[in-house]
Write an enzyme that holds these catalytic residues in place. Sequence first.
Site: not given
Length: 364
Positions: A246, A250, A287
């Site tokens: 993450h 990403h 995220d």
Amino acid sequence: MLSSEHVPSIFFNKSRSIDETNLYDGDIDEGGANKTPYDIIEHDVTTLAKANNLPPPDSFDALQLGSERLRTIIAALHCNILVRKEDLVRNLDYIANILEAVHQDETRRLMEEDDGALSEIEPDSVPNEVRDWLAMTFTRSMSTIKRRPSDKPKFKSVAQAIRAGIMVDRYLRRLSIDIKFKTINEWTFDVFSVNEFTSGQCLRYVGFELMQRYNLPNKLHISITALNNFLEQMESGYSKYRNPYHNLIHAADVLQTTYQIIYNSGLMNWLNDHELFAMFIAAIVHDFEHTGTSNNFHIQSRSDVALIYNDRAVLENHHVSAAFRLMRIDDYNILSEFTPEEFKNFRHLVIEMVLATDMSSHFA
């Protein structure tokens, strides 16, 4: 009475265009020629309240109007003529938008000028020593050639060689990044290659490319500086916990995939500029500051984040909350020009999209 010696020099620059080009002062009476400088400045101050139908900040008329209004404000302050706070703030903000538009246009012009200058270089006009240096720098073809000491290049103009080298390097980088972004609306887009090419800054490059592709900064009056600062902080947050998955790669991957889906499905045609911007930002922040552990881990370990969000979509709530807290800081506030209603709708969309990334909400 205000005599001419007490009038700021800015007034005389202003007065030259009062009768000829003032776009919003058509109500000066016929006796204007008998008015004192103080009367004219006082009259012009009243025009600062006129905010309807102003030229777009990126138009030529806006440059002229902005200059006149700025001179009016300076003259009024010099002469201690009252300017209402709301008029002052509104006009200075408008002038700032004009300057920002000019800066963007000039930056674009300089970049195009550099590209044009490079294309205009004729091979015969480049000195042999410069050509040899470029060949040695950007290819390996001459690396095996052994030169005698007497053959060592002697630049007639070091500046010319350096400038040519910089131009070639800039051209090659621009060409390379354009090639990499050519597939940004396809599944084959290689985010890892972009991250390597941009020295670990793929999120800001992909984010900025998509924003500019649809002219969102200009359409939504988003500060380029604030947007760049915001994307930089996004990358910093994604790197905070050295998360192997993450991370910023990403985030860039999800952003590009989101764009690929809405582009190829035709959904793009049903979104307005604010909705498209909200979708891009939701993908970017979804995220942000991920700890590398799951929601269940936070709940079972009774972490601070779990306690704050009462065990519900713990990480997802943190991602979007941390992003909006960042936007409260002026340097990262990409929403500063949004109206209260626009901000409310934008915030609602981003929150809903980010919270929907909690997989537990999709399975019983």
